[in-house]
Design a protein around this motif. Structure first.
Motif, short mmCIF file in Angstrom:
data_model
loop_
_atom_site.label_atom_id
_atom_site.label_comp_id
_atom_site.label_asym_id
_atom_site.label_seq_id
_atom_site.Cartn_x
_atom_site.Cartn_y
_atom_site.Cartn_z
N SER A 54 0.81 -1.23 0.00
CA SER A 54 0.00 0.00 0.00
C SER A 54 0.84 1.27 0.00
O SER A 54 0.32 2.37 -0.19
CB SER A 54 -0.92 0.02 1.23
OG SER A 54 -0.16 0.18 2.43
N LEU A 55 2.14 1.12 0.21
CA LEU A 55 3.01 2.29 0.31
C LEU A 55 3.19 2.95 -1.05
O LEU A 55 3.63 2.32 -2.01
CB LEU A 55 4.37 1.89 0.89
CG LEU A 55 5.42 3.00 1.00
CD1 LEU A 55 4.93 4.14 1.88
CD2 LEU A 55 6.74 2.43 1.53
N VAL A 56 2.86 4.21 -1.13
CA VAL A 56 3.10 5.04 -2.31
C VAL A 56 3.86 6.28 -1.85
O VAL A 56 3.52 6.91 -0.84
CB VAL A 56 1.79 5.46 -3.00
CG1 VAL A 56 2.07 6.43 -4.14
CG2 VAL A 56 1.04 4.24 -3.52
N ILE A 57 4.91 6.62 -2.59
CA ILE A 57 5.74 7.77 -2.25
C ILE A 57 5.68 8.78 -3.40
O ILE A 57 5.87 8.42 -4.57
CB ILE A 57 7.20 7.35 -2.00
CG1 ILE A 57 7.27 6.40 -0.80
CG2 ILE A 57 8.08 8.57 -1.76
CD1 ILE A 57 8.65 5.81 -0.56
N ALA A 58 5.41 10.02 -3.07
CA ALA A 58 5.40 11.09 -4.06
C ALA A 58 6.78 11.72 -4.11
O ALA A 58 7.35 12.11 -3.08
CB ALA A 58 4.36 12.15 -3.71
#
Length: 284
Positions: A54-58
């Motif tokens: 679920s980890l999303v990094i901008a």
């Protein structure tokens, strides 16, 4: 996480690692800036105590330009998304040369994206939370401080009868005409007999270069301000010795106080010298 470094160069040409000064830049040169980041998602998720899937990094690339510590203009020029399926991103932007001035600052910010599932109360959950950042600062023009000739000499051979054979550097200039062209009227000689200092200077050691430029600026500025003819900052053409001295005074004291810098020199020459050194921390 792996940061693969900053690269900068002319638009359409091969890019080079960013240094402290971009040589021969002018406003007609459009540039390209690139930064690459790769994240080990399993390690990042473990450190943050969140679900890796679920980890999303901008990832955002910010660029600033303008003189001084705080750029006069900063904007986001590239944005991308890092996820488990795309762990590496290349942030790249073209920079319009006509909009640049004095220096370029670059910042990469990694922040938390939406929808992450945490495993503990300490797990970050607010989108936009800062996770990591890095930056750079490169000088693209400097009022002449790096444009005058620099030569390496054996002082014992070149100046055998002088009183300064063991000085690490020597500035050759004539204070009589501040309207003359700076690049052809001022020359810096570095003593190659002092092997350690010579190497540090030419490899760009920050403190070594700062001390030399600070000494150079102090010498020129103090002589100009002490002149019996007086020193009027607004009377010199761009590129002249007087214009460069004016630039250094403004760099050290600000636009308003630079006009009363002679009083500072007379009241406290030590503080004046320290201000010159401090101003050169903005130089390469």
């Amino acid at each position: 996480m792996t940061f693969e470094g900053w690269q900068l160069g002319d638009k359409g040409a091969p890019l080079e690692p960013v240094g402290e000064l971009l040589q021969d830049w002018d406003y007609a040169r459009d540039l390209t800036l690139r930064a690459s980041v790769q994240v080990n998602f399993e390690a990042a998720a473990s450190a943050l105590e969140v679900d890796a899937d679920s980890l999303v990094i901008a990832a955002a690339l910010h660029v600033g330009t303008g003189q001084g510590n705080l750029p006069r203009r900063t904007s986001i020029v590239a944005i991308d998304r890092i996820s488990k399926s795309q762990a590496r991103v290349v942030l790249e932007a073209d920079l319009d040369g006509s909009q640049l001035s004095s220096r370029i600052t670059g910042h990469v910010h990694l922040s938390l994206g939406p929808g992450v599932r945490g495993y503990s109360a300490l797990s970050p959950s607010v989108p936009g939370s800062r996770l990591w950042s890095t930056d750079f600062d490169i000088l693209i023009e400097d009022g002449g401080s790096s444009r005058f000739p620099v030569s390496s000499l054996s002082f014992q051979a070149a100046f055998p009868d002088s009183k300064h054979p063991f000085s690490p550097w020597y500035l050759d200039w004539r204070p009589g005409d501040l309207h003359s062209d700076f690049s052809s009227s001022v020359a810096l000689y570095v003593n190659e007999d002092d092997k350690e200092f010579h190497e540090r200077f030419h490899t760009g050691d920050r403190l070594t270069v700062q001390s030399v430029l600070g000494g150079v600026a102090f010498e020129l500025c103090s002589v100009a301000l002490s002149s019996e003819d007086g020193f009027e900052m607004d009377t010199f053409e761009e590129g002249s010795v007087g214009a460069v001295i004016s630039h250094w005074l403004i760099q050290a004291f600000g636009q308003t106080l630079a006009r009363s810098a002679k009083g500072e020199l007379e009241r406290d020459p030590g503080a004046f010298f320290a201000s010159m050194l401090s101003a050169m921390s903005e130089e390469p």
